[in-house]
Design a protein around this motif. Structure first.
Motif, short mmCIF file in Angstrom:
data_model
loop_
_atom_site.label_atom_id
_atom_site.label_comp_id
_atom_site.label_asym_id
_atom_site.label_seq_id
_atom_site.Cartn_x
_atom_site.Cartn_y
_atom_site.Cartn_z
N ALA A 109 -8.95 11.72 -39.63
CA ALA A 109 -7.71 12.10 -40.32
C ALA A 109 -7.34 11.02 -41.34
O ALA A 109 -8.12 10.74 -42.24
N ALA A 110 -6.15 10.41 -41.22
CA ALA A 110 -5.75 9.39 -42.19
C ALA A 110 -6.65 8.16 -42.12
O ALA A 110 -6.71 7.39 -43.08
N GLY A 111 -7.36 7.97 -40.99
CA GLY A 111 -8.36 6.91 -40.94
C GLY A 111 -9.53 7.21 -41.85
O GLY A 111 -10.06 6.32 -42.54
N CYS A 112 -9.95 8.46 -41.90
CA CYS A 112 -10.98 8.90 -42.83
C CYS A 112 -10.47 8.81 -44.26
O CYS A 112 -11.21 8.47 -45.19
N GLN A 113 -9.18 9.11 -44.45
CA GLN A 113 -8.54 8.98 -45.75
C GLN A 113 -8.61 7.54 -46.25
O GLN A 113 -8.85 7.29 -47.44
N LEU A 114 -8.39 6.57 -45.36
CA LEU A 114 -8.51 5.17 -45.74
C LEU A 114 -9.90 4.86 -46.27
O LEU A 114 -10.05 4.20 -47.31
N VAL A 115 -10.93 5.32 -45.55
CA VAL A 115 -12.30 5.06 -45.97
C VAL A 115 -12.57 5.67 -47.33
O VAL A 115 -13.13 5.03 -48.24
N ALA A 116 -12.16 6.91 -47.52
CA ALA A 116 -12.40 7.61 -48.79
C ALA A 116 -11.65 6.97 -49.94
O ALA A 116 -12.07 7.07 -51.10
N SER A 117 -10.53 6.29 -49.64
CA SER A 117 -9.72 5.68 -50.69
C SER A 117 -10.18 4.28 -51.06
O SER A 117 -9.74 3.75 -52.09
N CYS A 118 -11.03 3.67 -50.24
CA CYS A 118 -11.59 2.37 -50.59
C CYS A 118 -12.59 2.54 -51.74
O CYS A 118 -13.20 3.60 -51.91
N ASP A 119 -12.79 1.47 -52.50
CA ASP A 119 -13.75 1.53 -53.60
C ASP A 119 -15.17 1.72 -53.09
O ASP A 119 -15.97 2.43 -53.69
N LEU A 120 -15.47 1.07 -51.97
CA LEU A 120 -16.80 1.10 -51.37
C LEU A 120 -16.65 1.21 -49.86
O LEU A 120 -15.58 0.89 -49.32
N ALA A 121 -17.70 1.63 -49.18
CA ALA A 121 -17.65 1.72 -47.73
C ALA A 121 -19.05 1.54 -47.14
O ALA A 121 -20.01 2.15 -47.62
N VAL A 122 -19.12 0.71 -46.13
CA VAL A 122 -20.36 0.54 -45.35
C VAL A 122 -20.04 0.92 -43.92
O VAL A 122 -19.02 0.50 -43.37
N ALA A 123 -20.90 1.72 -43.31
CA ALA A 123 -20.66 2.20 -41.95
C ALA A 123 -21.74 1.71 -41.00
O ALA A 123 -22.92 1.64 -41.37
N PHE A 129 -16.90 10.39 -38.62
CA PHE A 129 -15.83 10.72 -39.55
C PHE A 129 -15.38 12.16 -39.32
O PHE A 129 -16.21 13.05 -39.14
N ALA A 130 -14.07 12.39 -39.35
CA ALA A 130 -13.57 13.74 -39.09
C ALA A 130 -12.20 13.94 -39.72
O ALA A 130 -11.42 13.00 -39.90
N LEU A 131 -11.94 15.21 -40.04
CA LEU A 131 -10.60 15.67 -40.41
C LEU A 131 -10.21 16.68 -39.33
O LEU A 131 -10.32 17.89 -39.52
N PRO A 132 -9.76 16.21 -38.17
CA PRO A 132 -9.64 17.07 -36.99
C PRO A 132 -8.51 18.08 -37.04
O PRO A 132 -8.43 18.95 -36.16
N GLY A 133 -7.63 18.00 -38.03
CA GLY A 133 -6.54 18.95 -38.11
C GLY A 133 -6.99 20.39 -38.19
O GLY A 133 -6.26 21.31 -37.82
N GLY A 134 -8.23 20.62 -38.64
CA GLY A 134 -8.75 21.98 -38.75
C GLY A 134 -8.88 22.70 -37.43
O GLY A 134 -8.93 23.93 -37.39
N LYS A 135 -8.95 21.95 -36.32
CA LYS A 135 -9.03 22.61 -35.01
C LYS A 135 -7.77 22.33 -34.20
O LYS A 135 -7.77 22.49 -32.98
N GLY A 136 -6.71 21.94 -34.88
CA GLY A 136 -5.46 21.65 -34.20
C GLY A 136 -4.30 22.42 -34.79
O GLY A 136 -4.49 23.50 -35.37
N GLY A 137 -3.11 21.84 -34.69
CA GLY A 137 -1.92 22.52 -35.16
C GLY A 137 -1.33 21.94 -36.42
O GLY A 137 -0.35 22.47 -36.95
N TRP A 138 -1.91 20.81 -36.89
CA TRP A 138 -1.39 20.16 -38.09
C TRP A 138 -2.57 19.83 -38.99
O TRP A 138 -3.29 18.87 -38.76
N PHE A 139 -2.77 20.63 -40.00
CA PHE A 139 -3.94 20.52 -40.89
C PHE A 139 -3.92 19.20 -41.65
O PHE A 139 -2.86 18.66 -41.96
N CYS A 140 -5.10 18.67 -41.95
CA CYS A 140 -5.22 17.38 -42.66
C CYS A 140 -5.08 17.56 -44.17
O CYS A 140 -6.03 17.33 -44.94
N HIS A 141 -3.90 17.96 -44.61
CA HIS A 141 -3.70 18.24 -46.03
C HIS A 141 -3.91 16.99 -46.90
O HIS A 141 -4.69 17.02 -47.86
#
Length: 257
Positions: A109-123, A129-141
């Motif tokens: 969710a917003a943790g994945c948003q942090l990664v995507a908003s960084c200039d670079l990322a090493v994992a 990585f997930a946007l879990p709102g799709g299987k819940g009640g509050w979508f990851c808009h």
């Protein structure tokens, strides 16, 4: 560096390190945590640092928004939280330093948003990585906004609609992270990439970074404005409340729809 309740911040030579330090809460992003991240990035921006490493202590990089700090907020309160989160993402991209995510464990969710908003990322290989709102009640808009710009439309749709996690190698092939390394090599790989990304004229690099985002993100402000309002409003629905309440109670949700 200032003292923080939710962060560890250090400066070693030209490299600053901002480490989320709520391992007991899986580095969930409460309002206080977001405010401290915002303050830390702005503070480091005024130092001689050329690069910033964003990391997390504990088994998880970040589990996203802290539902315990959200479930009882009204519409205005949730909107305020999401605005602060959006401000943080813009700050990370607007400061002159190169910002690199050092990701281990899950970034959801917003943790994945942090990664995507960084200039670079090493994992690390352990990352997911997930946007879990799709299987819940509050979508990851709002988390979907920078993720879409990293992985493209169809892959974003898969992440957002299924809510399923992808492993580090998939995230690399999709463009969400720059590279994947064994867990034991994560720190070294982060510093290697950051050292190469921060060489050269600092003024040129800062202007180059700001210009890249100015041309890449021209539609993003409009996207955030829409996603923020929808996500804030969605937090007040029965499904949104149920999803957060069930999560906090560690029970299966009972969806109203």
């Amino acid at each position: 560096m200032a003292d923080y309740r939710n962060l560890l911040v250090s400066l070693d030579g030209n490299i600053a390190r901002i480490t989320m330090n709520r391992p007991d809460r899986r580095n969930a992003l409460s309002g206080e945590h977001l405010a401290e991240l915002q303050h830390a990035f702005v503070s480091v921006a005024d130092t001689a640092a050329t690069g910033i490493v964003l990391a997390g202590n504990g088994p998880v990089f970040s589990a996203g928004h802290d539902f315990a700090d959200l479930v009882d907020r009204d519409l205005l309160g949730v909107r305020e939280m999401l605005r602060l989160c959006t401000k943080l993402m813009h700050t990370m991209q607007s400061i002159p330093q190169v910002v690199i995510a050092s990701v281990h464990g899950l970034a959801t969710a917003a943790g994945c948003q942090l990664v995507a908003s960084c200039d670079l990322a090493v994992a690390a290989e352990s990352a997911g990585f997930a946007l879990p709102g799709g299987k819940g009640g509050w979508f990851c808009h709002t988390p979907a906004v920078p993720v879409a710009r990293a992985v493209g439309r169809k892959r974003l749709m898969e992440l957002a609609l299924t809510g399923d996690a992808i492993d580090a190698r998939t995230a690399e092939s999709w463009g969400l992270v720059n590279r994947v390394v064994p867990d034991a090599e994560l720190d070294a790989a982060v510093l290697d990439l950051l050292s190469r990304a921060t060489r050269g004229s600092l003024a040129s690099k800062a202007l180059g970074k700001q210009t890249l985002y100015a041309q890449l993100d021209r539609p993003e402000a409009e996207a955030y404005a829409i996603a923020l309002e929808v996500m804030a409003a969605a937090s007040q629905t029965e499904g949104g409340k149920e999803g957060m309440t069930a999560f906090l109670a560690k029970r299966k949700p009972v969806w109203p729809d």
